[in-house]
Design a protein around this motif. Structure first.
Motif, PDB file in Angstrom:
ATOM      1  N   THR A 140       0.859  -1.185   0.000  1.00 20.90           N
ATOM      2  CA  THR A 140       0.000   0.000   0.000  1.00 20.90           C
ATOM      3  C   THR A 140       0.895   1.234   0.000  1.00 20.90           C
TER       4      THR A 140
ATOM      5  N   TYR B  48      -0.459   8.462   1.098  1.00 22.10           N
ATOM      6  CA  TYR B  48      -1.080   9.613   0.431  1.00 22.10           C
ATOM      7  C   TYR B  48      -0.685  10.875   1.186  1.00 22.10           C
ATOM      8  N   GLU B  49      -0.412  11.930   0.442  1.00 25.10           N
ATOM      9  CA  GLU B  49      -0.131  13.227   1.033  1.00 25.10           C
ATOM     10  C   GLU B  49      -1.056  14.248   0.397  1.00 25.10           C
TER      11      GLU B  49
ATOM     12  N   GLY C 136      -4.129  14.046  -0.130  1.00 30.23           N
ATOM     13  CA  GLY C 136      -5.047  13.389  -1.050  1.00 30.23           C
ATOM     14  C   GLY C 136      -4.433  12.859  -2.326  1.00 30.23           C
ATOM     15  N   VAL C 137      -3.101  12.938  -2.452  1.00 27.50           N
ATOM     16  CA  VAL C 137      -2.416  12.483  -3.650  1.00 27.50           C
ATOM     17  C   VAL C 137      -1.529  11.291  -3.292  1.00 27.50           C
ATOM     18  N   ARG C 138      -1.658  10.218  -4.089  1.00 28.11           N
ATOM     19  CA  ARG C 138      -0.852   9.021  -3.860  1.00 28.11           C
ATOM     20  C   ARG C 138       0.615   9.311  -4.136  1.00 28.11           C
ATOM     21  N   THR C 139       1.481   8.837  -3.243  1.00 28.46           N
ATOM     22  CA  THR C 139       2.925   8.999  -3.412  1.00 28.46           C
ATOM     23  C   THR C 139       3.533   7.659  -3.811  1.00 28.46           C
TER      24      THR C 139
END
Length: 107
Positions: free
Chosen positions: A27, A30-31, A33-36
């Motif tokens: 998994t 997210y930072e 709301g953006v997946r890293t």
């Protein structure tokens, strides 16, 4: 009004123990709301013998500690397993989260 997120599901009575590990998937964090690209845990898919071998996906944060085996079944238990319901595209789904995963006694 009581919300679905307020429900407390008894995990031991719902899925039983031990559980059979089917697959694992990393998994990502997210930072804002953006997946890293930073891995934050593992999603473990398990079959539940006490529930007719239905499957449940459980997320555990941190480093992956249990691997699937090509040679046989891997029986596992989770520490502090929390089962919850969430909605995606208007459909309900059941998932879990836990503090840790470990091999079941006798493995």
């Amino acid at each position: 009004m009581l919300k679905v997120s307020d429900l407390k599901i008894d995990a031991a009575k719902t899925v039983g123990t031990p559980l059979v590990l089917c697959r694992t998937q990393p998994t990502m964090a997210y930072e804002e709301g953006v997946r890293t690209s930073k891995r934050d845990g593992t999603r473990y898919c398990v079959a539940c013998p006490a529930a007719g071998m239905q499957t449940l996906t459980v997320k555990v944060l941190g480093q992956q500690t249990v691997e699937c085996s090509e040679k046989g079944m891997v029986l596992v238990d989770f520490d502090d397993l929390d089962i919850y319901v969430y909605f995606k595209d208007g459909k309900p789904f059941v998932a879990g989260r836990a503090k840790a995963i470990r091999l079941a006694d006798g493995q």
